[in-house]
Scaffold this motif. Structure first.
Motif, short mmCIF file in Angstrom:
data_model
loop_
_atom_site.label_atom_id
_atom_site.label_comp_id
_atom_site.label_asym_id
_atom_site.label_seq_id
_atom_site.Cartn_x
_atom_site.Cartn_y
_atom_site.Cartn_z
N ALA A 1 -5.32 4.38 10.20
CA ALA A 1 -4.96 3.66 9.95
C ALA A 1 -3.30 2.98 10.60
CB ALA A 1 -5.19 3.48 8.23
N PRO A 2 -3.08 2.96 11.79
CA PRO A 2 -1.60 2.80 12.34
C PRO A 2 -1.11 1.55 12.01
CG PRO A 2 -3.59 2.58 14.07
CD PRO A 2 -4.39 2.80 12.72
N TYR A 3 -1.51 1.08 11.77
CA TYR A 3 -0.50 -0.59 11.13
C TYR A 3 0.08 -0.68 9.62
CZ TYR A 3 -3.13 -1.97 16.34
OH TYR A 3 -3.33 -2.04 16.90
N ASN A 4 -0.49 0.77 9.10
CA ASN A 4 -0.17 0.83 8.19
C ASN A 4 1.42 1.69 7.47
OD1 ASN A 4 -2.47 0.59 5.69
ND2 ASN A 4 -3.04 0.21 6.88
N TRP A 5 1.91 2.15 8.08
CA TRP A 5 3.35 3.50 8.30
C TRP A 5 4.20 2.69 8.78
CZ3 TRP A 5 6.22 6.09 11.51
CH2 TRP A 5 7.29 7.19 10.81
N PHE A 6 4.85 1.92 7.56
CA PHE A 6 6.25 0.84 7.14
C PHE A 6 7.78 1.69 7.25
CE2 PHE A 6 2.38 -1.37 4.69
CZ PHE A 6 2.05 -1.20 6.23
N ASN A 7 7.50 2.49 8.41
CA ASN A 7 9.13 3.03 8.98
C ASN A 7 9.43 2.56 10.03
OD1 ASN A 7 9.87 5.22 6.81
ND2 ASN A 7 8.25 6.20 7.76
N PHE A 8 10.22 0.81 9.59
CA PHE A 8 10.63 0.02 11.10
C PHE A 8 12.53 0.06 11.45
CE2 PHE A 8 7.14 -2.01 8.91
CZ PHE A 8 6.52 -2.53 10.56
N TYR A 9 12.35 1.54 11.35
CA TYR A 9 13.92 2.15 11.59
C TYR A 9 13.75 3.67 12.69
CZ TYR A 9 13.45 5.91 8.82
OH TYR A 9 13.01 7.80 8.22
N ASP A 10 14.99 3.38 13.10
CA ASP A 10 14.62 4.90 14.63
C ASP A 10 14.30 6.11 14.02
OD1 ASP A 10 17.37 6.32 16.64
OD2 ASP A 10 15.32 6.17 17.07
N TYR A 11 13.58 6.08 13.85
CA TYR A 11 12.48 7.21 13.12
C TYR A 11 12.72 8.98 13.23
CZ TYR A 11 9.56 9.83 10.03
OH TYR A 11 9.28 10.93 8.85
N TRP A 12 12.88 9.07 15.07
CA TRP A 12 13.02 9.76 15.52
C TRP A 12 14.76 10.18 15.78
CZ3 TRP A 12 8.47 7.84 15.49
CH2 TRP A 12 6.71 8.80 15.01
N HIS A 13 15.26 8.83 16.18
CA HIS A 13 16.69 9.27 16.09
C HIS A 13 16.77 8.99 18.03
CE1 HIS A 13 16.74 10.64 12.28
NE2 HIS A 13 16.58 11.72 12.44
N GLU A 14 15.65 7.93 18.43
CA GLU A 14 15.97 7.88 19.52
C GLU A 14 16.90 8.04 20.39
OE1 GLU A 14 11.82 8.51 21.79
OE2 GLU A 14 11.70 7.74 18.83
#
Length: 314
Positions: A297-310
């Motif tokens: 369910a890819p559209y369910n994950w709600f972390n809208f920030y630079d999660y992997w510090h890229e």
């Protein structure tokens, strides 16, 4: 697995101010409660479009994540669907808070796991993630047993939406147990001993020194990713079994609520090495489940920030 000794993020989720505006939230909540869920859901479209166009950092983070979860480059339609799903889940908190389960089609699996845990009379220690809706759990608790629910979290997180929910639904019982403060562990223990459901999220890493020392690096969606093992260690310290919980949003009024046993720390071994092995096994299992859900369910994950510090490495 290795200790994360050199994290490099310049900006984390904990220092990113909430974009949501209290007046806007109150306006949407008023529409929802006075004009109904159907009308309120129509308003979500211009809201999602606004964020898609005018929130470049969130858009960039969404594109990176969706590319990994989908296994292809995310297009504008994917980004819009991701943001709209987040807005829809946030809106539904209003009705979940009021216990209006009649408005939803809730498919619940793993109920036997919950019943077994509740039968012990020591509450239930739940570990989830920022995927789908935690409030779906609250609705299940209200409809079945009038069970008290608490979120163990940083009190500043989502403060505005909780303020609105409290105003709109005075019987909204989701208590907040502040994490990272003196007495937090005892507060969690006491809440559980009273038969409550205590929920923690394990997919956000705090890049301060206290948490760095308790971080593990695990592969997540094909990238080495730091996760804090604090929630797992707390469960071991309190000698609890850990139930993994997720409430996936399936569109419309449909939610898929699942409960699965993740770990059992009721009788932890005396040997320190054996305890560490159990912590690592639980963390690895948690990340494996989270990754599988992100692909399902890819559209369910709600972390809208630079999660992997890229951004820092760009």
């Amino acid at each position: 697995m290795s200790a994360d000794a050199n994290p490099t993020p310049t900006r984390s989720w904990s220092t990113t101010p909430e974009r949501s505006n209290l007046l806007a939230i109150r306006t949407l909540a008023w529409i929802a409660t006075h004009l109904g869920r159907s009308v309120a859901r129509l308003v979500l479209h211009p809201i999602a479009l606004y964020f898609l166009l005018f929130a470049p950092a969130a858009r960039r983070a969404s594109r990176r994540y969706l590319g990994r979860a989908l296994g292809r480059r995310a297009g504008w339609g994917d980004l819009y669907r991701h943001i709209h799903a987040f807005a829809a889940v946030a809106l539904d908190r209003i009705w979940f808070a009021a216990g209006r389960t009649d408005l939803f089609d809730l498919q619940i699996s793993g109920g036997a796991v919950m019943e077994q845990a509740l039968a012990e009379g020591r509450g239930v220690y739940l570990l989830g993630a920022h995927i789908g809706s935690f409030e779906a759990l609250h609705a299940v608790g209200l409809s079945r047993r009038q069970l008290p629910v608490a979120m163990v979290m940083y009190p500043e997180n989502a403060r505005m939406i909780h303020t609105v929910l409290q105003a709109l639904a005075p019987h909204f019982d989701v208590s907040i147990i502040p994490i990272g403060q003196r007495g937090s562990a005892l507060a969690v223990r006491d809440f559980l001993d009273k038969g409550g459901l205590a929920g923690l999220m394990g997919d956000r890493y705090m890049p301060d020194q206290a948490v760095q020392e308790g971080a593990v690096q695990l592969s997540f969606l094909g990238r080495p990713t730091p996760f804090t093992d604090g929630p797992v260690r707390l469960a071991m310290m309190l000698r609890r079994r850990v139930v993994f919980m997720v409430g996936l949003y399936r569109g419309g009024n449909r939610y898929d609520v699942r409960f699965e046993e993740l770990a059992d720390f009721r009788q932890p071994p005396a040997d320190p090495a054996a305890r560490e092995a159990l912590v690592l096994a639980a963390m690895s299992d948690y990340v494996r489940r989270l990754e599988a859900l992100c692909r399902e369910a890819p559209y369910n994950w709600f972390n809208f920030y630079d999660y992997w510090h890229e951004d820092a490495a760009a």
